[in-house]
Design an enzyme around this catalytic site. Sequence first.
Site, mmCIF file in Angstrom:
data_model
loop_
_atom_site.group_PDB
_atom_site.id
_atom_site.type_symbol
_atom_site.label_atom_id
_atom_site.label_comp_id
_atom_site.label_asym_id
_atom_site.label_seq_id
_atom_site.Cartn_x
_atom_site.Cartn_y
_atom_site.Cartn_z
ATOM 1 N N THR A 33 0.831 -1.199 0.000
ATOM 2 C CA THR A 33 0.000 0.000 0.000
ATOM 3 C C THR A 33 0.866 1.249 0.000
ATOM 4 O OG1 THR A 33 -1.976 0.971 1.020
ATOM 5 C CG2 THR A 33 -0.250 0.262 2.510
ATOM 6 N N ASN A 34 0.228 2.401 -0.098
ATOM 7 C CA ASN A 34 0.890 3.694 -0.002
ATOM 8 C C ASN A 34 0.441 4.368 1.273
ATOM 9 O OD1 ASN A 34 2.433 3.907 -2.312
ATOM 10 N ND2 ASN A 34 0.841 4.905 -3.493
ATOM 11 N N ARG A 35 1.250 5.276 1.760
ATOM 12 C CA ARG A 35 0.853 6.051 2.918
ATOM 13 C C ARG A 35 -0.132 7.118 2.481
ATOM 14 N NH1 ARG A 35 5.420 8.408 6.948
ATOM 15 N NH2 ARG A 35 3.840 9.549 8.115
ATOM 16 N N VAL A 101 -2.412 6.153 -5.387
ATOM 17 C CA VAL A 101 -2.571 4.865 -6.072
ATOM 18 C C VAL A 101 -1.231 4.130 -6.077
ATOM 19 C CG1 VAL A 101 -3.293 3.760 -8.220
ATOM 20 C CG2 VAL A 101 -4.275 5.979 -7.576
#
Length: 224
Positions: A33-35, A101
């Site tokens: 995931t991304n922060r 994203v």
Amino acid sequence: AHLAPQAGELAGRHVVITAGPTREPLDPVRYLTNRSSGRMGYALAAACVAAGARVTLVTGPTDLPVPDRVEAVPVETADDMHAAVFARVEQADVFIAAAAVADYRPARRETHKIKKDEAGSNVELVRNRDILAEVAAARPRPFVVGFAAETRDLETQARAKRIAKGADMLAGNLVGVDRGFDQPDNALYVCWEGGDCHLPQAPKTRLAEQLAQLISQRLSDAQT
Ligand code: CTP
Ligand code: CA
């Protein structure tokens, strides 16, 4: 200057916004995931509603409540987000890509939990599609607004990214330790064709109002 949106400035407009991170599963219990807190996208959704727009919020997982009168479409992966956006964006007047994203996803999604003795230390990744660039390349298309979180050279990176993505407007912010992520405050550099401005450090709710104002101005300029 009067930078807070007047009620009705986006009246009759349909705004589609992406927000939050995406999750790219490796197996049923793990993901990349991304922060991202989702705060900026949610604040924009509320600001656009306050300005009179109908708002659809395509959102990755966040801890935030959906703002009043906003239609939320929950998604997990970048692929899901892409599909949810393209199912709705054709009729929209404005598209705002505020989501963080994931650029890549694991090449395989295992149906069963990966055991440490079976797995190597490498994960094969494949590129996700660029939702913002694809919406900007579609015809007809809405007014397209992108974001960029950068760690340096904010103005140069933001201007280059706007053009590379084909967006009408791009809002850049600096990120780093204690800056940008999970913070209620931020500062933005906003650029479009033939102009730019700095929105100084302020609560994201306030920045969202200012951005909604800039969008509605550029939108009416584009149509006169
Ligand atoms: N974005 C998107 N779909 C992707 C990746 C990014 O819609 N697959 C959007 C983001 O929502 C944001 C903008 O593109 O509005 C910029 O994202 P960013 O990660 O800064 O840009 P990238 O082109 O992915 O560049 P970088 O190599 O710096 O990550
Ligand atoms: Ca990226």
